[in-house]
Design an enzyme around this catalytic site. Structure first.
Site, PDB file in Angstrom:
ATOM      1  N   LYS A   1     -22.053  25.171   6.641  1.00  0.00           N
ATOM      2  CA  LYS A   1     -23.370  24.599   6.997  1.00  0.00           C
ATOM      3  C   LYS A   1     -23.874  23.635   5.923  1.00  0.00           C
ATOM      4  CE  LYS A   1     -24.915  28.400   9.981  1.00  0.00           C
ATOM      5  NZ  LYS A   1     -23.867  29.403   9.788  1.00  0.00           N
ATOM      6  N   LEU A   2     -23.132  22.560   5.723  1.00  0.00           N
ATOM      7  CA  LEU A   2     -23.507  21.578   4.698  1.00  0.00           C
ATOM      8  C   LEU A   2     -24.838  20.905   5.041  1.00  0.00           C
ATOM      9  CD1 LEU A   2     -20.069  19.717   4.283  1.00  0.00           C
ATOM     10  CD2 LEU A   2     -20.893  21.716   3.024  1.00  0.00           C
TER      11      LEU A   2
ATOM     12  N   THR B   1     -23.823  12.957  -0.797  1.00  0.00           N
ATOM     13  CA  THR B   1     -23.348  14.262  -1.281  1.00  0.00           C
ATOM     14  C   THR B   1     -22.601  15.008  -0.177  1.00  0.00           C
ATOM     15  OG1 THR B   1     -25.195  14.325  -2.809  1.00  0.00           O
ATOM     16  CG2 THR B   1     -24.096  16.412  -2.389  1.00  0.00           C
TER      17      THR B   1
ATOM     18  N   ILE C   1     -28.092  15.104   0.849  1.00  0.00           N
ATOM     19  CA  ILE C   1     -28.221  13.675   1.131  1.00  0.00           C
ATOM     20  C   ILE C   1     -26.867  13.153   1.635  1.00  0.00           C
ATOM     21  CG2 ILE C   1     -30.093  13.309  -0.529  1.00  0.00           C
ATOM     22  CD1 ILE C   1     -27.979  12.117  -2.450  1.00  0.00           C
TER      23      ILE C   1
END
Ligand code: C5P
Length: 232
Positions: free
Chosen positions: A64-65, A71, A68
């Site tokens: 679950k990244l 990144t 921004i």
């Protein structure tokens, strides 16, 4: 819609690596997919993924990244060395992040489907309002799922009750992956909005994420076989 192929993904939510190895041995070759979440991956590292791949099991890495765009994209580059077939990211990261991640994944991990998480099922209407979202939960889920699709994300994680609406509003190529599955007669646990494997398949799910009904069964292999039979 009746999908010809709906596959079971075992949520490998266990307390330690030894338990993970035991369950993988118990379920045997009938298992084609596992979901490895933050708890296991942060504890066991890439070794647990390698173990699954050795056993010819496809890995869905549920990290679950959310960050921004740059990144998130760099995180996908870092993960591209892993033999994973699905990876989750939060759709509320926004269109720029989703589009960049879809492009990075296409270039760096073309075998991997990115899955968008919309509104976590732990969030109710009140919780959503408290973080400044005035839409109804269903409306927000649909909005974020459509955003994922238009940004080039290949699938969406959704509750079984959201399947009919999302199948209606998204194209046929989007993969719908749903937890909250309970075979008839098995304990609900903390899941509230549940569906049986067969009903979820008929509602348009491509993949069913199932944990405790298999992990807690006296015979996990038998429990998995019964679910797979129901899906045939
Ligand atoms: O044991 P159970 O079948 O309820 O496991 C379902 C899995 O799906 C767990 O790993 C849980 O964290 C995950 N999940 C969920 N509901 C969501 C998203 C993920 O149950 N909305």
């Amino acid at each position: 819609m009746n999908h010809s192929k709906t596959e079971v993904i075992l949520a490998l939510d266990v307390e330690n690596r030894a338990e993970a190895d035991t369950i993988l041995d118990q379920v045997g070759s009938q298992l084609r997919w596992v979901k490895i979440g933050l708890q296991s991956y942060l504890r066991d590292g890439p070794g647990i993924i390698d173990r699954c791949v050795q056993k010819e099991i496809n890995v869905f890495l549920d990290l679950k990244l959310h960050d921004i765009p740059n990144t998130m994209s760099k995180a996908i580059e870092s993960l591209s060395v892993l033999p994973i077939k699905m990876l989750t990211l939060h759709t509320c990261a926004g269109p720029e992040a989703l589009t960049l991640c879809a492009e990075t994944a296409k270039n760096r991990m073309p075998e991997t489907t990115l899955l968008g998480v919309t509104v976590l099922t732990s969030m109710n209407q009140e919780n959503l309002h408290s973080v400044g979202v005035s839409s109804m939960v269903e409306e927000q889920v649909n909005r974020l799922a459509c955003l994922a699709e238009s940004s080039g994300i290949g699938g969406v994680v959704c509750s079984p009750l959201e399947l009919p609406v999302l199948r209606e509003s998204l194209g046929p190529d989007i993969q719908l992956v749903t937890p909250g599955i309970r075979p008839t007669g098995s304990a609900k646990g903390d899941q509230k909005r549940i569906m049986t494997p067969k009903n979820a398949k008929n509602a348009g799910a491509n993949y069913l994420v199932i944990g405790r009904p298999i992990l807690s069964a006296s015979d996990p292999a038998e429990a998995l076989a019964a679910i797979q039979l129901e899906l045939k």
